[in-house]
Design an enzyme around this catalytic site. Structure first.
Site, PDB file in Angstrom:
ATOM      1  N   GLY A  44      -7.687  -4.569   0.225  1.00  0.00           N
ATOM      2  CA  GLY A  44      -8.036  -3.412  -0.765  1.00  0.00           C
ATOM      3  C   GLY A  44      -7.024  -4.438  -2.289  1.00  0.00           C
ATOM      4  O   GLY A  44      -6.562  -5.171  -1.897  1.00  0.00           O
ATOM      5  N   GLY A  47      -1.510  -2.247  -3.941  1.00  0.00           N
ATOM      6  CA  GLY A  47      -0.832  -1.136  -4.356  1.00  0.00           C
ATOM      7  C   GLY A  47      -1.528  -0.901  -3.506  1.00  0.00           C
ATOM      8  O   GLY A  47      -1.154   0.662  -2.443  1.00  0.00           O
ATOM      9  N   LYS A  50      -1.899  -2.631   1.731  1.00  0.00           N
ATOM     10  CA  LYS A  50      -1.609  -3.578   2.870  1.00  0.00           C
ATOM     11  C   LYS A  50      -0.375  -4.875   3.882  1.00  0.00           C
ATOM     12  O   LYS A  50      -0.800  -4.889   4.671  1.00  0.00           O
ATOM     13  CB  LYS A  50      -2.924  -4.495   2.123  1.00  0.00           C
ATOM     14  N   SER A  51       0.268  -5.070   2.765  1.00  0.00           N
ATOM     15  CA  SER A  51       1.118  -5.651   3.791  1.00  0.00           C
ATOM     16  C   SER A  51       2.113  -4.594   4.505  1.00  0.00           C
ATOM     17  O   SER A  51       2.934  -5.372   5.594  1.00  0.00           O
ATOM     18  CB  SER A  51       2.720  -6.600   2.403  1.00  0.00           C
ATOM     19  N   SER A 118      -8.237 -10.064  -1.800  1.00  0.00           N
ATOM     20  CA  SER A 118      -9.462 -11.203  -1.174  1.00  0.00           C
ATOM     21  C   SER A 118     -10.466 -10.433  -1.582  1.00  0.00           C
ATOM     22  O   SER A 118     -11.239  -9.632  -1.773  1.00  0.00           O
ATOM     23  CB  SER A 118      -8.933 -10.920   0.355  1.00  0.00           C
TER      24      SER A 118
END
Length: 211
Positions: A44, A47, A50-51, A118
């Site tokens: 995605g 911001g 994801k993390s 990605s």
């Protein structure tokens, strides 16, 4: 010319590189761990959450007794991928390396979570195609660009808008959304807990984890 030198030079060609099969198989490692190994690929915009989502899912899986690891986009730039830039070529190589590392960790028997923008669909599909069928689960963290810019704690979108950062995904470099991800999590609408629950529910439905 030494024999060692000859070995080093000819071994650079694929036909002279052999695959050494371990007697300790992935299945045996999974049996020892008590769970299946696989890759959760969070993708995605910057911001999109994801993390945060990947690390929270890892925490929940760890509490369930699973062996896990998170490969984080920022973290790998400090070591494994510190030599790469953010050009299209650099990003492609970044994802290729992470895909190979994730595959190796999966072979060890771990549940691997990757948190990377990605941006290019072909690169994500290339990683998927390197994995056994069903072991690569793409999770699309869907959110509007406006929401990402509002969350921009690093100020990167602002710098990209001002032309201080080039090839920034969402501004002057495209993000290609997944066409058929295993899961879409709208982090703009869902709370973190709801997003985590959605991931765990998917894994439970696939028989990949016991909640």
């Amino acid at each position: 010319m030494s024999a060692n030198f000859l070995i080093q030079t000819v071994s650079n060609t694929p036909e002279n590189i052999l695959w050494h099969q371990s007697t300790v198989t992935r299945a045996r490692r999974e049996q020892l761990n008590g769970h299946k190994s696989y890759v959760l690929w969070f993708t995605g915009l910057s911001g999109a959450g994801k993390s945060r989502l990947a690390h929270t899912v890892e925490e929940r899986l760890h509490r369930l007794g699973c062996r896990t690891f998170v490969l984080d986009g920022d973290n790998v730039r400090h070591g494994l991928c510190s030599d790469l830039d953010f050009s299209e070529v650099g990003r492609k190589e970044n994802i290729r390396r992470i895909g190979e590392v994730a595959k190796l960790m999966m072979e060890v028997g771990l549940i691997v979570m990757t948190a990377f923008i990605s941006p290019f669909r072909a690169d994500r599909e290339a990683v998927r195609n390197r994995m056994p069928y069903g072991d690569f689960l793409e999770i699309y963290c869907q959110v509007s660009l406006e929401a990402c810019e509002a969350r921009d704690v690093k100020g990167l979108y602002k710098k990209a808008r001002a032309g201080q950062i080039k090839n920034y995904t969402g501004i002057d470099s495209a993000y290609e959304a997944p066409l058929k991800p295993e899961l879409v999590v709208n982090t703009e609408c869902l709370t973190l807990e709801e997003s985590v629950s959605a991931v765990l529910r998917m894994l439970h439905e696939r028989g990949m984890v016991v909640q």
